[in-house]
Write a protein that holds these residues in place. Structure first.
Motif, PDB file in Angstrom:
ATOM      1  N   HIS A  44     -76.431 -30.468  34.939  1.00 26.42           N
ATOM      2  CA  HIS A  44     -76.474 -31.788  35.579  1.00 26.42           C
ATOM      3  C   HIS A  44     -75.082 -32.425  35.547  1.00 26.42           C
ATOM      4  O   HIS A  44     -74.560 -32.707  34.468  1.00 26.42           O
ATOM      5  N   LEU A  45     -74.501 -32.642  36.723  1.00 23.61           N
ATOM      6  CA  LEU A  45     -73.210 -33.321  36.835  1.00 23.61           C
ATOM      7  C   LEU A  45     -73.479 -34.764  37.241  1.00 23.61           C
ATOM      8  O   LEU A  45     -73.898 -35.031  38.368  1.00 23.61           O
ATOM      9  N   VAL A  46     -73.257 -35.686  36.312  1.00 20.47           N
ATOM     10  CA  VAL A  46     -73.608 -37.081  36.598  1.00 20.47           C
ATOM     11  C   VAL A  46     -72.736 -37.610  37.730  1.00 20.47           C
ATOM     12  O   VAL A  46     -71.587 -37.200  37.915  1.00 20.47           O
ATOM     13  N   GLY A  47     -73.311 -38.561  38.478  1.00 15.03           N
ATOM     14  CA  GLY A  47     -72.677 -38.986  39.711  1.00 15.03           C
ATOM     15  C   GLY A  47     -71.751 -40.172  39.621  1.00 15.03           C
ATOM     16  O   GLY A  47     -71.038 -40.472  40.587  1.00 15.03           O
ATOM     17  N   GLU A  48     -71.727 -40.894  38.463  1.00 10.24           N
ATOM     18  CA  GLU A  48     -70.940 -42.130  38.417  1.00 10.24           C
ATOM     19  C   GLU A  48     -70.283 -42.314  37.059  1.00 10.24           C
ATOM     20  O   GLU A  48     -70.874 -41.999  36.020  1.00 10.24           O
ATOM     21  N   LEU A  49     -69.085 -42.852  37.088  1.00 13.62           N
ATOM     22  CA  LEU A  49     -68.391 -43.313  35.884  1.00 13.62           C
ATOM     23  C   LEU A  49     -68.100 -44.789  36.033  1.00 13.62           C
ATOM     24  O   LEU A  49     -67.533 -45.213  37.044  1.00 13.62           O
ATOM     25  N   ASP A  50     -68.494 -45.565  35.039  1.00 13.14           N
ATOM     26  CA  ASP A  50     -68.083 -46.966  34.974  1.00 13.14           C
ATOM     27  C   ASP A  50     -66.959 -47.051  33.949  1.00 13.14           C
ATOM     28  O   ASP A  50     -67.165 -46.782  32.769  1.00 13.14           O
ATOM     29  N   LEU A  51     -65.771 -47.419  34.427  1.00 12.90           N
ATOM     30  CA  LEU A  51     -64.597 -47.459  33.557  1.00 12.90           C
ATOM     31  C   LEU A  51     -64.341 -48.844  32.989  1.00 12.90           C
ATOM     32  O   LEU A  51     -63.248 -49.132  32.492  1.00 12.90           O
ATOM     33  N   GLY A  52     -65.357 -49.707  33.037  1.00 18.08           N
ATOM     34  CA  GLY A  52     -65.281 -50.988  32.361  1.00 18.08           C
ATOM     35  C   GLY A  52     -64.237 -51.907  32.936  1.00 18.08           C
ATOM     36  O   GLY A  52     -63.999 -51.942  34.137  1.00 18.08           O
ATOM     37  N   GLY A  53     -63.603 -52.662  32.065  1.00 21.28           N
ATOM     38  CA  GLY A  53     -62.632 -53.642  32.525  1.00 21.28           C
ATOM     39  C   GLY A  53     -61.916 -54.275  31.361  1.00 21.28           C
ATOM     40  O   GLY A  53     -61.424 -53.600  30.469  1.00 21.28           O
ATOM     41  N   GLY A  54     -61.881 -55.596  31.364  1.00 22.62           N
ATOM     42  CA  GLY A  54     -61.105 -56.299  30.363  1.00 22.62           C
ATOM     43  C   GLY A  54     -59.671 -56.510  30.807  1.00 22.62           C
ATOM     44  O   GLY A  54     -58.753 -56.502  29.986  1.00 22.62           O
ATOM     45  N   TYR A  55     -59.473 -56.725  32.111  1.00 19.88           N
ATOM     46  CA  TYR A  55     -58.127 -56.884  32.653  1.00 19.88           C
ATOM     47  C   TYR A  55     -57.536 -58.225  32.239  1.00 19.88           C
ATOM     48  O   TYR A  55     -58.183 -59.262  32.342  1.00 19.88           O
TER      49      TYR A  55
ATOM     50  N   PHE B 176     -67.308 -44.444  41.227  1.00 20.96           N
ATOM     51  CA  PHE B 176     -66.739 -45.235  40.142  1.00 20.96           C
ATOM     52  C   PHE B 176     -67.212 -46.678  40.234  1.00 20.96           C
ATOM     53  O   PHE B 176     -67.436 -47.203  41.331  1.00 20.96           O
ATOM     54  N   SER B 177     -67.332 -47.310  39.080  1.00 25.22           N
ATOM     55  CA  SER B 177     -67.568 -48.756  39.037  1.00 25.22           C
ATOM     56  C   SER B 177     -66.649 -49.374  37.990  1.00 25.22           C
ATOM     57  O   SER B 177     -66.191 -48.703  37.063  1.00 25.22           O
ATOM     58  N   PHE B 178     -66.387 -50.666  38.180  1.00 27.40           N
ATOM     59  CA  PHE B 178     -65.427 -51.392  37.351  1.00 27.40           C
ATOM     60  C   PHE B 178     -65.967 -52.783  37.061  1.00 27.40           C
ATOM     61  O   PHE B 178     -66.731 -53.347  37.839  1.00 27.40           O
TER      62      PHE B 178
ATOM     63  N   ALA C  72     -63.720 -41.985  47.341  1.00 30.52           N
ATOM     64  CA  ALA C  72     -64.839 -42.101  46.406  1.00 30.52           C
ATOM     65  C   ALA C  72     -65.538 -43.446  46.585  1.00 30.52           C
ATOM     66  O   ALA C  72     -64.908 -44.453  46.911  1.00 30.52           O
ATOM     67  N   ASP C  73     -66.840 -43.459  46.350  1.00 28.13           N
ATOM     68  CA  ASP C  73     -67.591 -44.716  46.388  1.00 28.13           C
ATOM     69  C   ASP C  73     -67.198 -45.572  45.190  1.00 28.13           C
ATOM     70  O   ASP C  73     -67.073 -45.068  44.066  1.00 28.13           O
ATOM     71  N   VAL C  74     -66.983 -46.866  45.406  1.00 30.70           N
ATOM     72  CA  VAL C  74     -66.534 -47.789  44.356  1.00 30.70           C
ATOM     73  C   VAL C  74     -67.383 -49.053  44.394  1.00 30.70           C
ATOM     74  O   VAL C  74     -67.654 -49.602  45.469  1.00 30.70           O
ATOM     75  N   GLN C  75     -67.779 -49.515  43.225  1.00 36.51           N
ATOM     76  CA  GLN C  75     -68.444 -50.805  43.076  1.00 36.51           C
ATOM     77  C   GLN C  75     -67.735 -51.602  41.989  1.00 36.51           C
ATOM     78  O   GLN C  75     -67.285 -51.034  40.992  1.00 36.51           O
ATOM     79  N   VAL C  76     -67.637 -52.915  42.202  1.00 37.10           N
ATOM     80  CA  VAL C  76     -67.017 -53.808  41.234  1.00 37.10           C
ATOM     81  C   VAL C  76     -68.065 -54.824  40.794  1.00 37.10           C
ATOM     82  O   VAL C  76     -68.754 -55.419  41.632  1.00 37.10           O
ATOM     83  N   TYR C  77     -68.192 -55.011  39.489  1.00 35.27           N
ATOM     84  CA  TYR C  77     -69.189 -55.913  38.909  1.00 35.27           C
ATOM     85  C   TYR C  77     -68.500 -57.156  38.349  1.00 35.27           C
ATOM     86  O   TYR C  77     -67.531 -57.053  37.600  1.00 35.27           O
ATOM     87  N   TYR C  78     -69.037 -58.311  38.700  1.00 38.86           N
ATOM     88  CA  TYR C  78     -68.585 -59.566  38.102  1.00 38.86           C
ATOM     89  C   TYR C  78     -69.248 -59.718  36.739  1.00 38.86           C
ATOM     90  O   TYR C  78     -70.464 -59.509  36.592  1.00 38.86           O
ATOM     91  N   ALA C  79     -68.476 -60.117  35.733  1.00 40.32           N
ATOM     92  CA  ALA C  79     -68.989 -60.256  34.362  1.00 40.32           C
ATOM     93  C   ALA C  79     -69.688 -61.606  34.193  1.00 40.32           C
ATOM     94  O   ALA C  79     -69.041 -62.643  34.060  1.00 40.32           O
ATOM     95  N   GLY C  80     -71.006 -61.572  34.195  1.00 36.21           N
ATOM     96  CA  GLY C  80     -71.759 -62.813  34.045  1.00 36.21           C
ATOM     97  C   GLY C  80     -71.444 -63.546  32.766  1.00 36.21           C
ATOM     98  O   GLY C  80     -71.509 -64.776  32.709  1.00 36.21           O
ATOM     99  N   LYS C  81     -71.060 -62.821  31.708  1.00 33.28           N
ATOM    100  CA  LYS C  81     -70.806 -63.473  30.431  1.00 33.28           C
ATOM    101  C   LYS C  81     -69.593 -64.394  30.489  1.00 33.28           C
ATOM    102  O   LYS C  81     -69.485 -65.331  29.703  1.00 33.28           O
TER     103      LYS C  81
END
Length: 445
Positions: A246-257, A295-297, A65-74
């Protein structure tokens, strides 16, 4: 050369040589002399390694699966830091005009930036659309029409996700648990607002529905909450497809690790969590008969938090007799709640070490406090420090990269500390220390 006590708390490049704490081979005594105290010291190679580690953990677990990881600017954002984490393959998550402007100033392509927020202004939405951000996370029903109106004005189709309140509760303090229903973020799954939002977005040609977003809290150490939220999102995704086709293409499962702040705490094992979460998502998609999405995280504090420490200089040292006959040593430093508000705001716990010399004195029960006019101005509530700690000594506090500088204030009109990058060429400030002149420059008389 040795490691400091509780080495898992400290930036990776930390060592102790002849009693003096070093970062990236440079003694903190020299860094304090050059850049002053308090200072936030950032281990740049350690930061980049953590960014790469988190990206690889999710990519490997969720492949193909395609995966992207986002850095939390806050957590903490500067132009230099944005470039470093982006070079390691992370995108940037922003939640304000200032964070968005910083990412833009760093040269991050708009498609690699996301915009969050429960109360985005028209100006912030315009700013995001003009730069072509990769996604805007919708947080309320009224925001749908606002984003659509602004997209029409710009002559573009806005890429959006919907933040879903799944009802999954996880994390630490109530202030940082973000998926229960009675709070300001997101659209309720149980109450039907999330489905209403999704159907409304699909009906608007100005909006492109990318997917679903969830964030369940912070300081989370296991996969259970994430798996429960993912299961809820995948169910909503299947329901939407059944209702609309319509089957959406992405889930962002957040974080808070979660990360470790004190010696008895442990950080999350992100590799194990990612594997367990991927397994749960595959099983649920198989049960539902739907294809796996992208997925994104958003790991949150876990990237920058352990990559930074704060160094203070000791001033007043005062023993205080307690009602039970015990004694506590109050160690006052030249910062406090203005450079780390979390202990006062959440009751957050931290650790501290004498950083500038060797001491053979017995350890005593100490409390590291700041210089502000508040009794709650506590940096470290309970810590064992050498009994001969004295004015002029340096004290270092690890794991201050997340929310230290980003939540810093000018309370008592004390200038905010600078951020010093170490290990990426000569040590240098990447965020300048404020001066009294900076404070007065804002005062229009």
């Amino acid at each position: 050369m040795t490691h400091p006590n509780a080495p898992h708390l400290w930036p990776a490049a930390t060592a102790v040589i002849d009693g003096v704490l070093h970062l990236g081979g440079t003694p903190v005594t020299a860094l304090a002399e050059t850049f002053g105290t308090p200072s936030y010291l950032l281990d740049v190679p350690g930061l980049r390694a953590r960014a790469a580690h988190y990206r690889a953990a999710f990519e490997n677990a969720f492949a193909p699966a395609d995966v992207q990881v986002y850095y939390a600017g806050k957590a903490f954002l500067s132009t230099a830091l944005a470039r470093w984490v982006h070079a390691e393959g992370l995108r940037i998550d922003t939640a304000s005009a200032g964070e968005l402007a910083t990412a833009l100033a760093a040269g991050i392509d708009g498609s690699d930036i996301g915009l969050h927020g429960n109360n985005k202004s028209p100006g912030e939405i315009d700013q995001a659309l003009a730069y072509g951000v990769g996604r805007i996370v919708i947080d309320s029903l009224p925001e749908i029409e606002l984003v659509a109106q602004r997209a029409a004005a710009h002559g573009v189709r806005a890429p959006v996700m919907v933040r879903v309140t799944t009802g999954v509760h996880a994390g630490g303090h109530d202030f940082i648990a973000t998926a229960h229903e009675d709070q300001k973020f997101g659209l309720s799954l149980a109450g039907g607002a999330a489905m209403t939002a999704l159907e409304r977005i699909l009906a608007l040609p100005e909006l492109e529905l990318l997917g679903l977003h969830s964030h369940i809290g912070s300081q989370i150490l296991d996969a259970d909450g994430f798996a429960a939220a993912a299961t809820a999102l995948l169910g909503l995704r299947a329901d939407l497809a059944e209702r609309t086709g319509h089957l959406v293409g992405e889930l962002d499962l957040g974080g808070g690790y979660g990360i470790a702040y004190t010696p008895h705490e442990s950080a999350v094992d992100v590799v194990a969590v990612a594997r367990a979460l991927a397994q749960a998502c595959r099983a649920e998609c198989e049960r539902l008969g739907t294809a796996m999405p992208a997925f994104s995280f958003e790991p949150g504090r876990a990237i920058v938090g352990p990559s930074m420490m704060t160094v203070y200089r000791v001033g007043t040292v005062k023993p205080v007799q307690l009602p039970d006959g015990a004694s506590r040593l109050y160690v006052s430093v030249d910062g406090g709640m203005s450079d780390n508000i979390r202990p006062a705001l959440y009751g957050a716990n931290y650790h501290a070490e004498l950083a500038s010399r060797t001491s053979a004195a017995p350890l005593v029960t100490a409390r590291v406090v700041g210089k502000h006019c508040e009794s709650g101005d506590i940096v470290v509530r309970d810590v064992a420090l050498p009994g001969d700690i004295r004015a002029g000594d340096l004290v270092a506090v690890p794991a201050t990269g997340a929310y230290g500088r980003s939540m810093a204030s000018q309370y008592n009109l004390i200038p905010r500390p600078g951020v010093v990058a170490v290990g990426d060429g000569p040590a240098r400030e990447i965020v300048r220390r404020e001066t009294l002149q900076d404070l007065l420059a804002l005062d229009l008389g």
